[in-house]
Design a protein around this motif. Structure first.
Motif, mmCIF file in Angstrom:
data_model
loop_
_atom_site.group_PDB
_atom_site.id
_atom_site.type_symbol
_atom_site.label_atom_id
_atom_site.label_comp_id
_atom_site.label_asym_id
_atom_site.label_seq_id
_atom_site.Cartn_x
_atom_site.Cartn_y
_atom_site.Cartn_z
ATOM 1 N N ARG A 182 -29.694 9.101 -22.217
ATOM 2 C CA ARG A 182 -29.309 10.743 -22.949
ATOM 3 C C ARG A 182 -30.323 11.278 -23.872
ATOM 4 O O ARG A 182 -30.844 12.291 -22.910
ATOM 5 C CB ARG A 182 -28.267 11.045 -23.885
ATOM 6 N N LEU A 183 -30.987 11.112 -24.278
ATOM 7 C CA LEU A 183 -32.431 11.249 -24.950
ATOM 8 C C LEU A 183 -33.508 11.701 -23.882
ATOM 9 O O LEU A 183 -34.342 12.546 -24.144
ATOM 10 C CB LEU A 183 -32.827 10.576 -26.589
ATOM 11 N N GLU A 184 -34.051 10.783 -23.311
ATOM 12 C CA GLU A 184 -34.901 10.568 -21.909
ATOM 13 C C GLU A 184 -33.651 11.874 -21.173
ATOM 14 O O GLU A 184 -35.179 12.493 -20.174
ATOM 15 C CB GLU A 184 -34.610 9.273 -21.251
ATOM 16 N N ALA A 185 -33.038 11.881 -21.155
ATOM 17 C CA ALA A 185 -32.757 13.221 -20.055
ATOM 18 C C ALA A 185 -33.153 14.469 -20.704
ATOM 19 O O ALA A 185 -33.328 15.389 -19.582
ATOM 20 C CB ALA A 185 -31.300 13.213 -19.567
ATOM 21 N N VAL A 186 -33.108 14.687 -21.509
ATOM 22 C CA VAL A 186 -32.770 15.663 -22.964
ATOM 23 C C VAL A 186 -34.906 15.969 -22.541
ATOM 24 O O VAL A 186 -34.726 16.869 -23.120
ATOM 25 C CB VAL A 186 -32.378 15.895 -23.772
ATOM 26 N N VAL A 219 -26.637 20.474 -36.501
ATOM 27 C CA VAL A 219 -28.417 20.669 -37.175
ATOM 28 C C VAL A 219 -28.844 19.925 -37.806
ATOM 29 O O VAL A 219 -29.954 18.925 -37.519
ATOM 30 C CB VAL A 219 -28.036 21.797 -36.943
ATOM 31 N N ALA A 220 -28.671 19.088 -38.540
ATOM 32 C CA ALA A 220 -29.079 18.827 -39.610
ATOM 33 C C ALA A 220 -28.947 17.165 -38.998
ATOM 34 O O ALA A 220 -30.475 16.883 -39.555
ATOM 35 C CB ALA A 220 -28.044 18.785 -41.362
ATOM 36 N N GLN A 221 -27.718 16.668 -38.550
ATOM 37 C CA GLN A 221 -28.365 15.683 -37.912
ATOM 38 C C GLN A 221 -29.758 15.203 -37.310
ATOM 39 O O GLN A 221 -30.510 14.176 -37.314
ATOM 40 C CB GLN A 221 -27.036 14.754 -37.343
ATOM 41 N N LEU A 222 -29.685 16.236 -35.949
ATOM 42 C CA LEU A 222 -30.841 16.522 -35.187
ATOM 43 C C LEU A 222 -32.127 16.465 -36.169
ATOM 44 O O LEU A 222 -33.368 15.721 -35.773
ATOM 45 C CB LEU A 222 -30.606 17.278 -34.571
ATOM 46 N N ASP A 223 -31.819 17.431 -37.424
ATOM 47 C CA ASP A 223 -32.966 17.455 -37.976
ATOM 48 C C ASP A 223 -33.705 15.924 -38.620
ATOM 49 O O ASP A 223 -35.301 15.434 -38.637
ATOM 50 C CB ASP A 223 -32.696 18.756 -39.101
ATOM 51 N N ALA A 224 -32.810 15.534 -39.319
ATOM 52 C CA ALA A 224 -32.784 14.221 -39.098
ATOM 53 C C ALA A 224 -33.319 13.148 -38.613
ATOM 54 O O ALA A 224 -34.151 12.031 -38.797
ATOM 55 C CB ALA A 224 -31.887 13.638 -40.463
ATOM 56 N N ILE A 225 -32.998 13.164 -37.186
ATOM 57 C CA ILE A 225 -33.337 12.308 -36.239
ATOM 58 C C ILE A 225 -34.133 12.229 -35.446
ATOM 59 O O ILE A 225 -35.726 11.426 -35.415
ATOM 60 C CB ILE A 225 -32.176 12.213 -35.326
ATOM 61 N N ALA A 226 -34.867 13.835 -35.826
ATOM 62 C CA ALA A 226 -36.159 14.044 -34.580
ATOM 63 C C ALA A 226 -37.305 13.870 -36.385
ATOM 64 O O ALA A 226 -38.462 12.893 -35.415
ATOM 65 C CB ALA A 226 -35.917 15.988 -34.509
ATOM 66 N N LEU A 263 -40.535 11.555 -35.399
ATOM 67 C CA LEU A 263 -41.307 11.682 -35.478
ATOM 68 C C LEU A 263 -42.196 11.050 -36.512
ATOM 69 O O LEU A 263 -43.793 10.854 -36.078
ATOM 70 C CB LEU A 263 -41.902 13.243 -36.078
ATOM 71 N N CYS A 264 -42.268 10.656 -37.737
ATOM 72 C CA CYS A 264 -42.598 9.410 -38.591
ATOM 73 C C CYS A 264 -43.216 8.534 -37.819
ATOM 74 O O CYS A 264 -44.736 7.626 -38.142
ATOM 75 C CB CYS A 264 -41.787 9.198 -39.222
ATOM 76 N N ARG A 265 -42.469 7.759 -36.564
ATOM 77 C CA ARG A 265 -43.362 7.320 -36.081
ATOM 78 C C ARG A 265 -44.057 7.615 -34.934
ATOM 79 O O ARG A 265 -45.257 6.887 -35.085
ATOM 80 C CB ARG A 265 -41.957 6.279 -35.082
ATOM 81 N N LEU A 266 -43.946 8.300 -34.369
ATOM 82 C CA LEU A 266 -44.368 8.833 -33.114
ATOM 83 C C LEU A 266 -46.025 9.763 -33.670
ATOM 84 O O LEU A 266 -47.005 9.356 -33.122
ATOM 85 C CB LEU A 266 -44.140 9.976 -32.430
ATOM 86 N N ASP A 267 -46.360 9.973 -34.744
ATOM 87 C CA ASP A 267 -46.855 11.551 -35.089
ATOM 88 C C ASP A 267 -47.345 10.721 -36.436
ATOM 89 O O ASP A 267 -46.906 11.714 -37.758
ATOM 90 C CB ASP A 267 -46.772 12.160 -34.709
#
Length: 167
Positions: free
Chosen positions: A18-22, A136-143, A147-151
């Motif tokens: 689902r994330l991949e689709a988004v 929205v708060a969960q999305l922020d935490a997940i992103a 991001l800490c892994r990707l960048d």
């Protein structure tokens, strides 16, 4: 098969696909309204927006490439198009003749100001308004965690405090 592979559980696989689709669908969904309303691609708008947020609305091309996650050739191509439209200008850096600076012009600033409402409408419609405040708060935490892994060196400048304005 490799016995050490930690295969995804059905729940993990569903979340991942689902994330991949988004990730695949969102760029095109953001691109369409900007092209229609402002004759800009989402990436062109991102370049202008990053310049609008920079001190004196100017960044080295290498820094702008890092902040927009682009190669220098891609950024140079897009910058040439934006420069031809009068939205940005490039010049040699006075401190380092090897570096090129990109600056948002007054016309570019006006374009960002005129385009920002359409971009925010799209972001709200496609993402934010589909979520509860808790999500929205969960999305922020997940992103942030991803991001800490990707960048980890924060080239995109997304791991610091939240921006105060959205353009």
């Amino acid at each position: 098969m490799d016995d050490d592979t930690r295969w995804l559980t059905p729940d993990e696989l569903r979340a991942w696909t689902r994330l991949e689709a988004v990730v695949e669908l969102l760029p095109g969904a953001l691109d369409g309204p900007l092209r229609h309303a402002a004759e800009l691609s989402h990436y062109e708008y991102l370049v202008l927006a990053k310049l609008s947020e920079a001190p004196e609305r100017t960044l080295r091309m290498s820094e702008l490439a890092a902040r927009t996650n682009a190669t220098l050739p891609r950024l140079s191509h897009v910058s040439a198009r934006l420069e031809a439209r009068g939205y940005l200008e490039r010049r040699t850096c006075a401190d380092d003749r090897r570096a090129t600076l990109a600056s948002l012009t007054d016309a570019g600033w006006r374009k960002v100001l005129a385009t920002a409402p359409e971009h925010v409408r799209s972001v709200r419609d496609l993402v934010i308004d589909a979520l509860t405040p808790e999500q929205v708060a969960q999305l922020d935490a997940i992103a942030t965690a991803v991001l800490c892994r990707l960048d980890p060196e924060d080239h995109l400048r997304m791991l610091g405090p939240a921006p105060t304005t959205a353009v």
